[in-house]
Scaffold this motif. Structure first.
Motif, short mmCIF file in Angstrom:
data_model
loop_
_atom_site.label_atom_id
_atom_site.label_comp_id
_atom_site.label_asym_id
_atom_site.label_seq_id
_atom_site.Cartn_x
_atom_site.Cartn_y
_atom_site.Cartn_z
N ILE B 47 220.99 97.02 81.23
CA ILE B 47 219.14 96.95 80.52
C ILE B 47 218.36 96.59 80.46
N MET B 48 218.02 96.43 82.01
CA MET B 48 216.47 96.36 82.28
C MET B 48 217.09 96.07 83.88
N PHE B 49 216.05 97.23 85.16
CA PHE B 49 216.21 96.84 86.11
C PHE B 49 214.54 96.97 86.67
N ILE B 50 214.23 95.58 87.91
CA ILE B 50 212.84 95.72 87.94
C ILE B 50 213.20 95.90 89.69
N TYR B 51 211.90 96.12 90.39
CA TYR B 51 211.48 96.81 91.43
C TYR B 51 210.04 95.27 92.50
N SER B 52 209.30 95.46 91.31
CA SER B 52 208.14 94.58 92.19
C SER B 52 207.79 93.74 91.33
N ASN B 53 207.62 92.34 91.86
CA ASN B 53 206.67 91.48 91.78
C ASN B 53 207.02 91.96 90.39
N GLY B 54 206.38 90.63 89.43
CA GLY B 54 205.21 90.71 88.25
C GLY B 54 206.31 90.83 87.05
N ASP B 55 205.97 91.63 85.54
CA ASP B 55 207.11 92.16 84.36
C ASP B 55 206.82 93.05 83.92
N LYS B 56 208.13 93.11 83.71
CA LYS B 56 207.95 95.16 83.20
C LYS B 56 209.23 94.95 81.88
N VAL B 72 214.01 85.04 88.93
CA VAL B 72 214.16 86.19 87.96
C VAL B 72 214.44 85.61 87.09
N SER B 73 213.93 86.70 85.99
CA SER B 73 214.15 85.97 84.98
C SER B 73 214.39 87.03 83.70
N LEU B 74 215.26 87.37 82.51
CA LEU B 74 215.64 88.16 81.49
C LEU B 74 214.75 87.73 80.11
N LEU B 75 213.44 88.02 79.30
CA LEU B 75 213.14 87.31 78.03
C LEU B 75 212.92 88.38 76.95
N ILE B 76 214.35 88.03 76.26
CA ILE B 76 215.17 88.59 74.96
C ILE B 76 213.85 87.95 73.56
N ARG B 77 212.49 88.82 72.94
CA ARG B 77 212.37 88.47 72.00
C ARG B 77 213.18 88.73 70.58
N ASP B 78 212.95 87.74 69.63
CA ASP B 78 213.01 87.93 68.84
C ASP B 78 215.04 88.41 68.51
N SER B 79 215.43 87.43 69.07
CA SER B 79 216.54 87.58 69.54
C SER B 79 217.58 87.74 68.09
N GLN B 80 218.92 88.40 68.55
CA GLN B 80 219.66 89.11 67.12
C GLN B 80 221.04 88.75 67.82
N PRO B 81 221.63 88.52 66.57
CA PRO B 81 223.32 88.57 66.60
C PRO B 81 224.05 88.87 67.64
N SER B 82 223.44 90.52 67.98
CA SER B 82 224.39 91.45 68.15
C SER B 82 224.08 91.59 69.75
N ASP B 83 223.05 90.47 70.02
CA ASP B 83 222.12 90.46 71.66
C ASP B 83 223.31 88.58 72.76
N SER B 84 224.25 88.56 71.07
CA SER B 84 225.38 87.70 72.06
C SER B 84 226.36 88.26 72.96
N ALA B 85 225.74 87.74 74.17
CA ALA B 85 227.14 88.58 75.23
C ALA B 85 227.13 87.77 76.60
N THR B 86 227.29 88.49 77.16
CA THR B 86 227.54 87.70 78.34
C THR B 86 225.74 88.02 79.49
N TYR B 87 225.56 88.31 79.73
CA TYR B 87 223.83 88.69 80.70
C TYR B 87 224.64 88.60 82.54
N LEU B 88 224.43 89.36 83.33
CA LEU B 88 224.84 89.39 84.95
C LEU B 88 223.18 89.47 84.99
N CYS B 89 223.25 89.05 85.73
CA CYS B 89 222.25 89.05 86.77
C CYS B 89 222.49 90.13 88.38
#
Lengths: 112, 111
Positions: B47-56, B72-89
Motif C-alpha cells: 500500500i505504501m513505500f517510502i525511501y526518504s525522511n519525512g512524509d509521503k 516508520v509509521s503509517l497513518l490511515i485517515r477516515d478509517s473504514q471497516p474495510s481497512d480492518s486487516a493486519t498491517y506489515l511493516c
C-alpha cells in the motif's frame, strides 16, 4: 498487467517427500523473492533471484532451494519435508532488486 | 540481526478516525520501507513505500520515516471497516538481502 501467479495454490504432502512450487512474476519484472509465512514466525525471507542468479539467501536449511529461468519464472523446491514446513509460501516480484515487491496469492503447503 | 518491531495489537479505532500504525527497525543500513496490508487468508498487498525522511501521502494513507530515530509509521485517515486487516511493516537494506518484515499489527475499525 497480470499479477504474480503461483501454482499450485494448495498442496498436501507427507513427511519425507519433496515438493516444487512455481511462480510467474509480473511481466517485465526480473527479480523474484520467496518467503515463508507461519503464524509463529511471520514472514521470513527464503531467497531472491535476479536474472537467473541467486542474489541472497535467508536463514533456512539446504533442503530449501530455488532457481530462476530465463523468462524470470521461478521455482522453489523443498526436499525431505518436515511437519514444520507447513506454511504459506509466497513469491514476490519486483522490477529490480531492493525495491518494492508485489506478492502472489501464495501456495498453502500442509505436511502430514 | 536485522529486526523490525511492531505492536501486534489488536488496535481498535472507530470508523472515521485516524489509525496510527508504528514500526521500529534495528538496522541503520536500511534504506527503504514498505507497508503491506494483509487480509485474513490472503497474501500481502503493497500500500505504501517510502525511501526518504519525512512524509509521503497517497490518498487516505500517509507514511512517515524518521531515520535518525529508526522509526516508520503509517497513518490511515477516515478509517473504514474495510481497512480492518493486519498491517506489515518491512525494511530493505542497501544490499540484496530481501525484505525484513515485522510480525504485523492487527487493526480493527469499529463501525
Amino acid at each position: 498487467k497480470a499479477g504474480v501467479t503461483q501454482t499450485p495454490r494448495y498442496l498436501i504432502k507427507t513427511r519425507g517427500q519433496q515438493v516444487t512450487l512455481s511462480c510467474s512474476p509480473i511481466s517485465g519484472h526480473r527479480s523474484v523473492s520467496w518467503y515463508q509465512q507461519t503464524p509463529g514466525q511471520g514472514l521470513q525471507f527464503l531467497f531472491e533471484y535476479f536474472s537467473e542468479t541467486q542474489r541472497n539467501k535467508g536463514n533456512f536449511p539446504g533442503r530449501f532451494s530455488g532457481r530462476q529461468f530465463s523468462n524470470s519464472r521461478s521455482e522453489m523446491n523443498v526436499s525431505t519435508l518436515e511437519l514444520g514446513d507447513s506454511a504459506l509460501y509466497l513469491c514476490a516480484s519486483s522490477p529490480s532488486a531492493g525495491i518494492e515487491q508485489y506478492f502472489g496469492p501464495g501456495t498453502r503447503l500442509t505436511v502430514t | 540481526q536485522k529486526e523490525v518491531e511492531q505492536n501486534s495489537g489488536p488496535l481498535s479505532v472507530p470508523e472515521g478516525a485516524i489509525a496510527s500504525l508504528n514500526c521500529t527497525y534495528s538496522d541503520r543500513g536500511s534504506q527503504s520501507f514498505f507497508w503491506y496490508r494483509q487480509y485474513s487468508g490472503k497474501s500481502p498487498e503493497l500500500i505504501m513505500f517510502i525511501y526518504s525522511n519525512g512524509d509521503k501521502e497517497d490518498g487516505r494513507f500517509t507514511a512517515q520515516l524518521n531515520k535518525a530515530s529508526q522509526y516508520v509509521s503509517l497513518l490511515i485517515r477516515d478509517s473504514q471497516p474495510s481497512d480492518s486487516a493486519t498491517y506489515l511493516c518491512a525494511g530493505a537494506g542497501g544490499g540484496a538481502d530481501g525484505l525484513t518484515f515485522g510480525k504485523g499489527t492487527h487493526l480493527i475499525i469499529q463501525p
